[in-house]
Design a protein around this motif. Sequence first.
Motif: not given
Length: 308
Positions: A163, A168-172, A174
């Motif tokens: 945070r 967040a989301g797909p970046d995690v 990646w």
Amino acid sequence: MSTRELVVLGTASQVPTRHRNQNGYLLRWDGEGILFDPGEGTQRQMLRAGVAATDVTRICVTHFHGDHSLGLPGVIQRLSLDKVPHPVHAHFPASGAHYFARMRHATAFYEQADLREHPIAEDGPIATGKLTLEARRLSHPVEAFGYRLIEPDGRTMLPGKLRERGIAGPDVGWLQREGRLGATNLEDVSEPRPGQRFAFVMDTRLCDAVYALSENADTLVIESTFLAEDTSLAKDFGHLTARQAARVAAESGVRQLVLTHFSQRYPDPGRFEAEARAEFDGEIVVAQDLERVQVPKRRSFPTRQEAP
């Protein structure tokens, strides 16, 4: 939610008793079901324990003494009877391949299961993928191998750190795959997550392989056929005492010690725990038939450096 537990199907040694079936152990590890050393009566014990043939993905035989392998014909035929839809991989000492062949085709049946044989001829990895399964040669009158299951080390993502950096989301995903996202390294937002280890050591004298298999094990299932008063007898017949098994656990950084393979000469199982407790201060389980033993939760810190 993942399931990691040992279903104990039998705990006797050479002969069954009124309360102990011959050997048999089903390790549930997420999607794997590894059946170790199915002795005589294993198929019925599976029924009593709620273990289906479709739960089995691997069979691991340490050696070809009857109390560790005479349940193979029934289990193998049940795989076909129940039309198990996935391949089942069988690992066993290569020197006993003729015994495995005899038991696989002990009687007439319509073979439908995809049973794939993997004879073991030397120490080292015998299966790789999400998990690594290793085998090491033990010290017993017939060729025997112990087994070790290794989960790779990984990392646990820290939500607060993510945070702070707006990830967040797909970046995690990646970041987990690539190890870096912009100016953020994976190490900046995660902490080490040690993989778990499971070791299975049956009939053997003390030897280097026992320690190598046991190193940093979260759960060590190990034979303790004899008590210390019969140490010379244990050595003569290629076995361990409860005290020796516990000392191995203490010296190898084991977290949970599961004692099994008990000689019928000792009617009081409490003696095995008392003897082991003198050497090992971790969790001790004196295995009982049809018991379910939960693998301990992950360590919260890296394990000590393992020997090569």
